[in-house]
Design a protein around this motif. Structure first.
Motif: not given
Ligand SMILES: [Zn+2]
Ligand SMILES: [Zn+2]
Length: 248
Positions: A54, A57, A69, A72
């Motif tokens: 991601c 993150c 993701c 997030c």
């Molecule tokens: Zn993420």
């Protein structure tokens, strides 16, 4: 000694020390070719997280996700980007503990060496700052382990480092065993900035040794953003990753 002579002298002294003490793997103490590197066996024992996953993150993406993701996207975290060199496990843990309780600067250099490739080239002259300890903790331990790593990382990147700008203004208890909300509450308002004008408009890279829930770093990011930071990112040595997150 004048500068002209100091440089070659330092080089000779360093060469002599290197000759006398062959570099050893920080994981198993096996003799290796390169200072600050892991031997192939220890290297293979660790789960290197790298720069994929991601964009925010850094956790591995599911097949249905593009560059962010689902978590997030649904709830953007307080940090613009989070990266860690390795998944938290036996060996990365022992490296972090040995730095924390043994003040082994060489270990900070090793950690920084493996964190350096996680650099975000899109940042504009980032300022590197460690997640701070409260001064009482700093006095009793004598140093901030994250500060040692941050300094080595800033050196590897050729970037500015500041260990005094961000401060822990009140001591916080251990976050172990707390829920997400409890953690958030425990660290909220625990940080302050010494010179806000140095943060305004800047890209900041926070450095920590181990990333667990991210609550502490998020509380740091909150005050940095309030002081006008343009971007706040986090780079750690090791990160607690659930096996299910790696299997995705
Ligand atoms: Zn993420
Ligand atoms: Zn080894």
């Amino acid at each position: 000694m004048s500068r002209v002579f100091a440089q070659p002298f330092r080089f000779i002294a360093k060469t002599m020390i290197d000759f006398a003490l062959p570099p050893r793997c920080p994981g198993c103490a096996e003799v290796i070719d390169e200072v600050g590197a892991f031997c192939p066996v220890c290297w293979g024992r660790m789960e290197w997280l790298g720069n994929s996953g991601c964009v925010t993150c850094g956790l591995p993406l599911a097949a249905t996700e593009a560059d962010s993701c689902a978590r997030c996207l649904a709830e953007p975290p307080g940090l613009d980007r989070m990266r860690a060199a390795v998944a938290y496990d036996e060996l990365p843990r022992s490296i972090a503990l040995r730095l924390k309780y043994g003040r082994k600067v060489a270990l900070a250099r090793t950690m920084a060496r493996y964190m350096a490739p996680l650099r975000n080239d899109a940042l504009i002259t980032p300022l590197i700052i460690p997640v701070p300890l409260h001064r009482r903790r700093l006095w009793s331990r004598g140093f901030n382990q994250s500060g040692l790593v941050a300094r080595e990382l800033a050196r590897a990147w050729g970037r500015e480092f500041d260990a005094r700008l961000l401060r822990r203004t009140r001591p916080t208890q251990s976050l172990k065993g707390m829920s997400h909300n409890q953690r958030k509450k425990a660290v909220d308002g625990a940080f302050g900035i010494a010179q806000k004008e140095r943060v305004a408009g800047r890209d900041i890279v926070l450095v920590d040794d181990v990333l667990t829930s991210g609550s502490t770093a998020e509380a740091c990011a909150k005050v940095l953003r309030k002081a006008g930071a343009r971007r706040v990112e986090l780079i750690c040595w090791a990160r607690v990753v659930r096996p299910s997150q790696l299997m995705r």
